[in-house]
Scaffold this motif. Structure first.
Motif, PDB file in Angstrom:
ATOM      1  N   LYS A   6      -0.472 -75.977  -3.541  1.00 46.60           N
ATOM      2  CA  LYS A   6       0.283 -75.141  -2.625  1.00 46.60           C
ATOM      3  C   LYS A   6      -0.433 -75.044  -1.279  1.00 46.60           C
ATOM      4  O   LYS A   6       0.192 -75.069  -0.222  1.00 46.60           O
ATOM      5  CB  LYS A   6       0.438 -73.739  -3.240  1.00 46.60           C
ATOM      6  N   THR A   7      -1.760 -74.982  -1.347  1.00 48.01           N
ATOM      7  CA  THR A   7      -2.530 -74.922  -0.104  1.00 48.01           C
ATOM      8  C   THR A   7      -2.257 -76.157   0.736  1.00 48.01           C
ATOM      9  O   THR A   7      -2.086 -76.081   1.938  1.00 48.01           O
ATOM     10  CB  THR A   7      -4.044 -74.887  -0.409  1.00 48.01           C
ATOM     11  N   TYR A   8      -2.213 -77.320   0.058  1.00 43.75           N
ATOM     12  CA  TYR A   8      -2.012 -78.564   0.784  1.00 43.75           C
ATOM     13  C   TYR A   8      -0.628 -78.581   1.428  1.00 43.75           C
ATOM     14  O   TYR A   8      -0.457 -79.038   2.552  1.00 43.75           O
ATOM     15  CB  TYR A   8      -2.187 -79.763  -0.152  1.00 43.75           C
ATOM     16  N   LYS A   9       0.364 -78.043   0.689  1.00 45.62           N
ATOM     17  CA  LYS A   9       1.718 -78.005   1.243  1.00 45.62           C
ATOM     18  C   LYS A   9       1.765 -77.104   2.474  1.00 45.62           C
ATOM     19  O   LYS A   9       2.399 -77.443   3.471  1.00 45.62           O
ATOM     20  CB  LYS A   9       2.707 -77.524   0.186  1.00 45.62           C
ATOM     21  N   THR A  10       1.095 -75.960   2.400  1.00 44.04           N
ATOM     22  CA  THR A  10       1.053 -75.069   3.557  1.00 44.04           C
ATOM     23  C   THR A  10       0.373 -75.783   4.720  1.00 44.04           C
ATOM     24  O   THR A  10       0.831 -75.741   5.867  1.00 44.04           O
ATOM     25  CB  THR A  10       0.250 -73.787   3.234  1.00 44.04           C
ATOM     26  N   PHE A  11      -0.745 -76.438   4.389  1.00 45.30           N
ATOM     27  CA  PHE A  11      -1.460 -77.179   5.424  1.00 45.30           C
ATOM     28  C   PHE A  11      -0.545 -78.207   6.080  1.00 45.30           C
ATOM     29  O   PHE A  11      -0.494 -78.320   7.298  1.00 45.30           O
ATOM     30  CB  PHE A  11      -2.678 -77.875   4.832  1.00 45.30           C
ATOM     31  N   GLN A  12       0.195 -78.951   5.223  1.00 47.48           N
ATOM     32  CA  GLN A  12       1.065 -79.985   5.764  1.00 47.48           C
ATOM     33  C   GLN A  12       2.117 -79.399   6.691  1.00 47.48           C
ATOM     34  O   GLN A  12       2.433 -79.985   7.719  1.00 47.48           O
ATOM     35  CB  GLN A  12       1.756 -80.764   4.625  1.00 47.48           C
ATOM     36  N   PHE A  13       2.640 -78.236   6.342  1.00 45.75           N
ATOM     37  CA  PHE A  13       3.627 -77.593   7.201  1.00 45.75           C
ATOM     38  C   PHE A  13       3.040 -77.351   8.590  1.00 45.75           C
ATOM     39  O   PHE A  13       3.627 -77.711   9.614  1.00 45.75           O
ATOM     40  CB  PHE A  13       4.100 -76.274   6.580  1.00 45.75           C
ATOM     41  N   PHE A  14       1.830 -76.778   8.616  1.00 47.84           N
ATOM     42  CA  PHE A  14       1.202 -76.512   9.911  1.00 47.84           C
ATOM     43  C   PHE A  14       0.814 -77.810  10.619  1.00 47.84           C
ATOM     44  O   PHE A  14       0.884 -77.919  11.833  1.00 47.84           O
ATOM     45  CB  PHE A  14      -0.030 -75.610   9.729  1.00 47.84           C
ATOM     46  N   ASN A  15       0.405 -78.775   9.827  1.00 49.95           N
ATOM     47  CA  ASN A  15      -0.008 -80.049  10.392  1.00 49.95           C
ATOM     48  C   ASN A  15       1.157 -80.728  11.113  1.00 49.95           C
ATOM     49  O   ASN A  15       1.022 -81.156  12.256  1.00 49.95           O
ATOM     50  CB  ASN A  15      -0.555 -80.945   9.274  1.00 49.95           C
ATOM     51  N   TYR A  16       2.314 -80.793  10.430  1.00 45.66           N
ATOM     52  CA  TYR A  16       3.481 -81.414  11.064  1.00 45.66           C
ATOM     53  C   TYR A  16       3.858 -80.666  12.330  1.00 45.66           C
ATOM     54  O   TYR A  16       4.184 -81.271  13.361  1.00 45.66           O
ATOM     55  CB  TYR A  16       4.662 -81.468  10.088  1.00 45.66           C
TER      56      TYR A  16
END
Lengths: 292, 317
Positions: A6-16
């Motif tokens: 889930k952390t990675y998904k949150t990170f990806q959201f901010f990353n994009y």
């Protein structure tokens, strides 16, 4: 389906989001200028234009393209780009051909190589170069913009490495059949290496189009300025004292929409060749740097 | 049926082993091909390098390089006594150092973030957009930034206004000017500088990631223990090479963005050389400053090449 935390998904959201914003930040200033240039003068003066033209009009472009000073500078810019690129390419390719020979096939190659490497490392600096250019009588002539920069050692190295990687038979066959080095270079080597010649040509063109300082240095009259120098003086520095324009014309030039249109026309050639540049530079840079 | 005739006589290729006359007969075209480049480099590169002697003379155009009186190190002494020169050197160092730092770390971070992007078209579009500013000259960008950063209704200040921030004098307040110069320089080149790191990341052996994954490393740990070590050597190279630019604050950019209001904080060695040397016709003094700058740059480059070799095993020759 791979598992992502889930952390990675949150990170990806901010990353994009972050990458998207950064990419937009790189193009939005240009879009804003474009929007201003197509807006009506009142809208531009009222500072309400963002990224879409308000009261769409091409008046600014009509004014710019009707401005003789601008057109003259544009033509000089094109002229120096064409002349400078051709001259630089010919001089550089001829030298690269000779330097691409091995030392045992061309004694003296190493001496020549060092001769050129030294000028890559040491520079005379602004004033001595200026004195030499004026001393050789190039002041106020278009040659001052193309001759002093004609030898480009970096391009020479790129070209040399390309020639060196051509199959050896390509060089031996014409020599055996009685063609000299000149013919080998111009009828075999250059046609065969068209893709890399084109790359170097594009980069040289961009450099020439963008060069503005030499125009200011070596041209004493604004009428001789290439476009980049002209834009620097009129649009960026708003220095009209040298042009000798009357107040009405001054009012016209200081108009923001006209200025924006001039900036955009100045950037347009770069935008047009950019897709072709992009195709090459990633490859070129990777080759040049990682090989090191 | 006749055999096609191929010339198999390689005699034409052989070079004479003795006698420079015969040798020259074979290779003179190669020398001729080099001639234009050699002559141009001699006139426009070597003579200016020798022209640095005017830094030690009191150069007068009508006396020439040969006839001008020698003054030794007077100009260098004057450089350190000149009231503004310490401020100019300080400006140059501050701006150049800040640029070196931002231009070192921002591209790495950007490359790492971009590497996590999985959607192909998104990644490609982002790359196309961020590489573009590198190719636009500071004349174009200067014109754009003067417009969008204007304190009177520039789009950036209007945007900040909607957030409730008072207009900022990006280009007419000394401290803000430095900030603007550093940020816009990073903006122009971060994408292009990231290419080299992206290449290093792309060149990483995928089995390293697989091994890390099998050992239970999550994405973050993979970045930390696989990607970062993979780009470390090239990072050290970039970092050490940029040391050679400690006195290079970016003439093109500052010359297009600055104005008399920010001379105290934004005037750098190169702009000073231009104003004093060319516009003020103090050729010798300006050459001395320019020479001082290249000398420091050269020393830094030598040191950093040694460091790069020591730390990363990197050699250019």
């Amino acid at each position: 389906m791979r598992f992502y935390s889930k952390t990675y998904k949150t990170f990806q959201f901010f990353n994009y989001t972050c990458i998207a914003l950064l990419s937009l930040a790189c193009i939005l200033p240009l879009i804003h200028i474009l929007a201003v240039s197509f807006s009506s003068r009142d809208a531009a003066t009222a500072n309400i234009v963002n990224f879409i033209p308000i009261d769409f009009t091409t008046a600014a472009y009509k004014e710019t393209l009707g401005n003789n000073n601008f057109i003259r500078a544009l033509l000089i810019g094109v002229q120096r780009t064409v002349l400078g690129t051709v001259l630089s390419l010919i001089v550089t390719m001829m030298a690269a051909y000779s330097l691409s020979k091995e030392q045992h096939r061309f004694r003296g190659r190493n001496i020549y190589s060092w001769y050129f490497i030294i000028i890559m490392l040491f520079h005379g600096g602004l004033i001595p170069t200026y004195l030499v250019v004026s001393g050789t009588g190039l002041m106020d002539s278009i040659w001052a913009l193309v001759i002093p920069s004609a030898v480009n050692v970096w391009n020479m190295i790129l070209m040399l490495n390309f020639f060196r990687n051509l199959p050896q038979e390509l060089e031996e066959a014409p020599l055996m059949d009685g063609a000299g080095h000149f013919r080998t270079l111009f009828s075999i080597f250059i046609p065969v290496s068209m893709p890399s010649v084109a790359t170097i040509m594009l980069f040289t063109m961009v450099v020439h189009w963008n060069s503005w300082f030499d125009g200011i240095l070596y041209m004493t009259k604004v009428e001789d300025y290439p476009l980049a120098s002209f834009l620097h003086t009129i649009v960026v520095k708003e220095n009209f004292s040298e042009v000798g324009v009357d107040l009405a014309a001054l009012h016209q030039i200081s108009n923001r929409t006209v200025k924006s249109s001039q900036i955009f026309i100045g950037a347009l050639p770069i935008l047009l060749v950019y897709p072709f540049l992009q195709k090459y530079f990633v490859k070129g840079i990777v080759l040049g740097s990682v090989k090191g | 049926m006749t055999e096609p005739v191929f010339n198999t006589d390689k005699k034409a290729l052989r070079l004479p082993t003795r006698g420079w006359r015969a040798y020259l007969q074979k290779t003179w075209p190669l020398h001729v091909l080099l001639l234009p480049a050699v002559l141009l480099a001699l006139v426009y590169n070597y003579i200016p390098i020798m022209g640095i002697v005017i830094a030690f003379q009191d150069y007068k155009p009508w006396l020439g390089f040969g006839g001008s009186p020698w003054v030794g190190l007077d100009h260098f002494r004057y450089l350190f006594e000149y009231p503004d020169s310490m401020q100019i050197i300080r400006n140059t160092l501050i701006i150049a150092f800040a640029k070196i730092m931002t231009n070192m770390f921002v591209p790495v971070i950007f490359a790492l973030l971009l590497n996590e992007i999985r959607i192909k078209w998104f990644k490609r579009t982002a790359q196309t957009l961020v590489y573009l500013p590198h190719f636009l000259s500071w004349v174009i960008l200067g014109g754009i930034f003067v417009d969008i950063l204007s304190i009177r209704g520039g789009i950036v200040n209007r945007f900040l206004g909607t957030l409730g921030i008072d207009p900022i004098a990006f280009l007419s307040n000394g401290d803000w000017f430095r900030f603007t110069v550093i940020v816009t320089d990073a903006w122009k080149d971060f994408g292009f500088s990231a290419i080299i790191f992206l290449a290093a990341i792309a060149g990483t052996n995928p089995s390293l990631y697989e091994a890390a994954e099998i050992d239970g490393a999550n994405r973050w740990q993979q970045v930390l223990h696989v990607t970062l070590p993979a780009i470390a050597p090239i990072f050290i190279v970039v970092a050490t090479l940029s040391l050679g630019r400690v006195l290079d604050a970016g003439f093109d950019q500052i010359f297009n963005l600055y104005n008399p209001l920010v001379y105290s904080k934004g005037d750098i060695i190169d702009t000073f050389v231009y104003r004093v040397g060319l516009l003020g016709s103090q050729y010798s003094f300006a050459t001395a400053i320019g020479f001082f700058k290249s000398l420091i740059g050269f020393i830094m480059i030598v040191i950093s090449y040694r460091l790069a070799y020591k730390w990363a095993g990197y050699r250019i020759f």
